[in-house]
Design an enzyme around this catalytic site. Structure first.
Site, short mmCIF file in Angstrom:
data_model
loop_
_atom_site.label_atom_id
_atom_site.label_comp_id
_atom_site.label_asym_id
_atom_site.label_seq_id
_atom_site.Cartn_x
_atom_site.Cartn_y
_atom_site.Cartn_z
N LYS A 83 0.86 -1.19 0.00
CA LYS A 83 0.00 0.00 0.00
C LYS A 83 0.89 1.24 0.00
O LYS A 83 1.78 1.38 0.86
CB LYS A 83 -0.87 -0.02 1.25
CG LYS A 83 -2.28 0.44 1.02
CD LYS A 83 -3.08 0.21 2.30
CE LYS A 83 -4.48 0.68 2.13
NZ LYS A 83 -5.17 0.73 3.42
C1 E4P Z 1 -8.51 1.43 3.32
O1 E4P Z 1 -7.69 0.71 2.81
C2 E4P Z 1 -8.36 2.06 4.64
O2 E4P Z 1 -7.72 1.14 5.50
C3 E4P Z 1 -9.67 2.40 5.30
O3 E4P Z 1 -10.76 2.08 4.50
C4 E4P Z 1 -9.72 3.74 5.95
O4 E4P Z 1 -10.99 3.92 6.52
P1 E4P Z 1 -11.32 5.02 7.64
O5 E4P Z 1 -11.62 6.30 6.94
O6 E4P Z 1 -12.54 4.46 8.32
O7 E4P Z 1 -10.14 5.10 8.55
#
Ligand code: E4P
Length: 216
Positions: A83
């Site tokens: 990522k």
């Molecule tokens: C995606 O890969 C992220 O880990 C996640 O969806 C972030 O979500 P949040 O806005 O609830 O922290």
């Protein structure tokens, strides 16, 4: 649409996987910080539970650092997807990692043009954050729609992961748009399976069955 779970909690991942509809996992530094063990141990354990893409985030901000970290993360398990945050250095890192056959998920996408840049750099996945846009009174699903349209216009193979999902309607909207993947918190996966009319229906059927079960 494929279902990923957005957590690093092994119990939640096992529970969701046991239903048989789990295609992958996304994590982020915040989710990892809530669990015990080193990040490497957690990623390994997740890969042993789910046979699908598992996103593990690079922390470095410079592209050389991201590439180094990306190689290390990818060496943990063949299903690891690195990522990478959507920055100029992130795009450089994605290009380099893609040339080495390492899959990437470009995260923190908040505009369609960021998604197009990530796809052109060679990202395997892009993650638009719908909930965080909704939080600031900007319709997150419109971003997903725009990305889907742009990727279709140019037959780009990068898959769209609808991320930052807050409730089941986000999942419905993602599926109506035709998004490739939704990454969903455990609580929302549980909510998706439930309907009060299903519960009432089961109770009524069982009560009626009691009236006939002693018949000879
Ligand atoms: C995606 O890969 C992220 O880990 C996640 O969806 C972030 O979500 P949040 O806005 O609830 O922290």
């Amino acid at each position: 649409m494929k279902f990923f779970i957005d957590t690093a909690n092994l119990e939640q991942i096992k529970e969701a996987a046991s239903v048989g509809i789990l295609d992958g996992v996304t994590t982020n530094p915040t989710l990892i910080s809530r669990e015990q063990g080193t990040p490497k141990e957690i990623y390994k354990a997740i890969c042993e539970i789910v046979d699908g893409p598992v996103s593990a985030e690079a922390i470095a901000l410079d592209w050389e650092g991201m590439v180094k970290e990306g190689r290390e993360l990818a060496a943990i398990h063949p299903n690891i997807v690195v990522k990478i945050p959507m920055t100029k250095d992130g795009l450089k890192a994605v290009k380099m990692l893609a040339s080495e056959g390492i899959k990437t998920n470009v995260t923190l996408i908040f505009s369609p043009i960021q998604a197009l840049l990530a796809a052109r750099a060679g990202a395997s996945f892009v993650s638009p954050f719908v909930g965080r846009l909704d939080d600031i009174a900007t319709p997150g699903m419109e971003l997903v729609q725009q990305i889907q349209q742009i990727f279709a216009n140019y037959q780009l193979e990068t898959e769209v992961i609808v991320a930052s999902i807050r409730h089941p309607m986000h999942v419905v909207d993602a599926a109506m748009i035709g998004a490739d993947i939704a990454t969903i918190p455990f609580k929302v996966i549980e909510q998706m399976m439930k309907h009060p009319l299903t519960d009432i229906g089961i109770t009524n059927f069982l009560n009626d069955w009691k009236k006939v079960e002693n018949r000879k």
